[in-house]
Each structure stands twice: as C-alpha cells, then as structure tokens.
Motif scaffolding. Sequence first.
Motif, short mmCIF file in Angstrom:
data_model
loop_
_atom_site.label_atom_id
_atom_site.label_comp_id
_atom_site.label_asym_id
_atom_site.label_seq_id
_atom_site.Cartn_x
_atom_site.Cartn_y
_atom_site.Cartn_z
N LEU A 165 -23.78 14.80 -13.61
CA LEU A 165 -24.86 15.41 -12.84
C LEU A 165 -24.44 16.77 -12.31
CD1 LEU A 165 -26.04 12.25 -10.88
CD2 LEU A 165 -27.36 13.47 -12.63
N GLU A 166 -25.19 17.79 -12.67
CA GLU A 166 -24.89 19.15 -12.21
C GLU A 166 -24.91 19.24 -10.69
OE1 GLU A 166 -27.09 23.45 -12.50
OE2 GLU A 166 -26.74 22.40 -14.41
N SER A 167 -25.77 18.43 -10.08
CA SER A 167 -25.87 18.44 -8.62
C SER A 167 -24.58 17.98 -7.95
CB SER A 167 -27.01 17.52 -8.18
OG SER A 167 -26.82 16.20 -8.67
N SER A 168 -23.70 17.28 -8.70
CA SER A 168 -22.53 16.65 -8.08
C SER A 168 -21.24 17.41 -8.26
CB SER A 168 -22.35 15.24 -8.66
OG SER A 168 -21.93 15.28 -10.02
N ILE A 169 -21.29 18.60 -8.86
CA ILE A 169 -20.06 19.37 -9.02
C ILE A 169 -20.14 20.61 -8.14
CG2 ILE A 169 -19.82 18.51 -11.38
CD1 ILE A 169 -20.57 21.33 -12.35
N PRO A 170 -19.00 21.28 -7.90
CA PRO A 170 -19.01 22.46 -7.03
C PRO A 170 -20.06 23.48 -7.45
CG PRO A 170 -16.77 21.82 -7.49
CD PRO A 170 -17.64 20.95 -8.36
N GLY A 171 -20.82 23.96 -6.49
CA GLY A 171 -21.91 24.89 -6.77
C GLY A 171 -23.25 24.21 -6.93
N GLY A 172 -23.24 22.87 -7.02
CA GLY A 172 -24.49 22.13 -7.16
C GLY A 172 -25.33 22.19 -5.90
N THR A 173 -26.63 22.20 -6.07
CA THR A 173 -27.58 22.22 -4.95
C THR A 173 -28.70 21.22 -5.25
OG1 THR A 173 -28.97 23.93 -5.95
CG2 THR A 173 -27.13 24.68 -4.55
N TYR A 174 -29.65 21.11 -4.34
CA TYR A 174 -30.76 20.21 -4.63
C TYR A 174 -31.55 20.70 -5.85
CZ TYR A 174 -34.33 16.71 -4.07
OH TYR A 174 -35.17 15.64 -4.29
N ALA A 175 -31.62 22.01 -6.04
CA ALA A 175 -32.32 22.55 -7.21
C ALA A 175 -31.64 22.12 -8.50
CB ALA A 175 -32.39 24.07 -7.13
#
Length: 358
Positions: free
Chosen positions: A180-190
């Motif tokens: 999940l892109e949301s779960s790595i550094p730099g991830g946001t709700y978007a």
Amino acid sequence: MKKAWMTVSALTLMVALTACGNTTKSGSSEPTATSTATAQATAAATTAATTPAETVTYPVTIPNFKKAEGGTTWDAKEQVFDKAPERIMANTRPAAELLLRLGLGDKIVGVGANFGAPDKAVEADYAKLNILSDDYVGKEVTLGTNPDLVFGRGGLYDNADWGVGTVDSLNGMGIKTYVLESSIPGGTYASIYKDIENVGKIFNVKEKADAFIQELKTRQEAIAAKLAGIKEQKTFVYLHMSDPNQVYVYAAGTESFFNDVFKMVKLNNAYENVDGEVSVEKLIETNPDVLIIPNWGSSPSPEDIKKALYANKQLAGMKAIQTKQIYAVDFNYMFGYSYNTIDGMELLAKDMYPDLFN
C-alpha cells in the motif's frame, strides 16, 4: 497485539508500523447540427453496447515498492500481472476490508493482524474470512495460505517473525506483492486513492474502484465543510500508552500518513519531523493543545488512560489537561494506512466539535 507492537517499536523504531511506514467523427462535409448530434449519439450508444463497463488488457504493469530485509528505504519495483490474482493474503484487517469493499472477498485466503475497529459496511463478509491470527503473522504462516498475491501494509514486508516476507523473497517464489502506497514514507490519505485505483486495474474492477474513490472524497469534503469555520490550527501530541500509569510519547514525526490525516480535523503534530520517543519533560515544555491516545478496543480502556492522565500531577499544568482535551482514536485509524481512517477522523471531529455535527 499491543505487546507485539511495543516489542517491534522498541527494537526497530516502528519498523512494523510504516516503513518501518511512511514518501480516446464522422459526418458529411457540412453536417447539420441535428445530423451531427444524431451521429454522435449513435456512436456513443454503439460503443456502450459493445464495450464492457470494466475492461483490462493483461498483462497489467503496476508501479509498486520494495525494501531490503530490515531496511527502511523503499525503492520502486513494478509488479506485472498476467491475470487477476485468485488467492490473496491480506496482512492486516484494514487491507482485507479494502478488498472486500471492491467485491474481492472470494479471493482472500488469509488475514493477519485481526484487530481494530471494524468497517460495519463489510463486517458480515469479514467474519467469513480465514483469520490467521489476532497478531502479525510470519512468513511461514503467510506461505501456508498458498497465495499468489500478498497485499497490505508496507512495514510488514520483512523476513522477521512478525513479517510476511520481503517483496523480493516473495516475488522470487512466484508470489506477487502489492505494498500500500499509503503505508510507506511519503504516503498520505490521498495515496489511498491511488491504491484503490491500482487494485481496480489489477482485478479488473475499475468501475467499483472509481465509485469507492468518489465516496471517500465526498466524505473527506464533508468533514472540511463542517470545519470550515474553525480557523485555529491546534497542536497535538500522540501518547502511545498501553499502561495508564506510564506516559509514553511517540513523536511519529516521520509518519507521513499519520501526520497528514490529522490535518483533516485541523490538528498539527507538534513533533512533525521528529523521530522516536520524546521525554515527558519535553512533552510538558511543548504544551500542546490536544493529546491523542490509542483506543485498543480492549484493556486499558480510553477512559482508564484519560483518568490516569488527568490525575497525573506532573502533567497538571498542561493546556490539554486543564481544558480536558484528550481524545482517543482507534489504533487502526492511525496506523492501519487504509481508507477507514476517514471513519476515525469523522469520529474525532465530532468529539472535538460536537455542536458542528448536531
């Protein structure tokens, strides 16, 4: 779950949490308006009749990520899908719920980390799934489900006993991965919108994915509208407490998803860009407007933690204590890195500003 989380936190500074994680004409030479409109309408009707609502041409290449065992740096690694996966292992409850939201429950062969507030919309379907453990699961258990895709939170892609295996090790066995892109550094709700979009492509469920993205965006916009009149940007600090009598300040400064979602309710982490644990003395000096505590869904209860904090003489002079500004948020809403964080932010907004939600 709390014990496992704290062990991981102490050994790897939240390695199991984030990245651990968290940066397509026709007509005569002089057509009349009517003939042009008719031709366009006919063409549109023909296209609609002959083109499926959801179409994907395989193979599908999806940009994604990997990191080395025990590492913290995430690099790009594409995943190529020759067909839609049939056997998915979801490494957390929120990851499984995301798949359920897109109608993929029949493909889920196992779920790890079965804790946190349920999504009521898919709770009945979730209850039918193969729950592997209430805690994080290791690589052996993961492989025991015979998955062709391991899906979920980035910080759990490791060969440690709490990890499902590294991306490279799983790919080396012919198992696809989606971090999940949301779960790595730099991830946001978007980032969640991108994750949902990618799942739509992988499984050829674009129509469902697009509809779900719009539903979440509408909810996010509704929170913003309700709080539009609030001009004050308050500061907060997160107390990661599993013992009411032991104040543990987790800065969460490098948790990009965590810091981003609280901005939905106009809260700014006082320790954004600070990493690791912060002393109680530093907490008192910082004197934030709000304190956020975890709701574990079990003991200790938020009420027990609040009671202990309000009675703590060392903290008595703090604004958040004096103004009774301590709020509990379910652990998965903060560190599940999934769509249902919007549930947590809606609840928090209602707790903080009840008059705006009457």
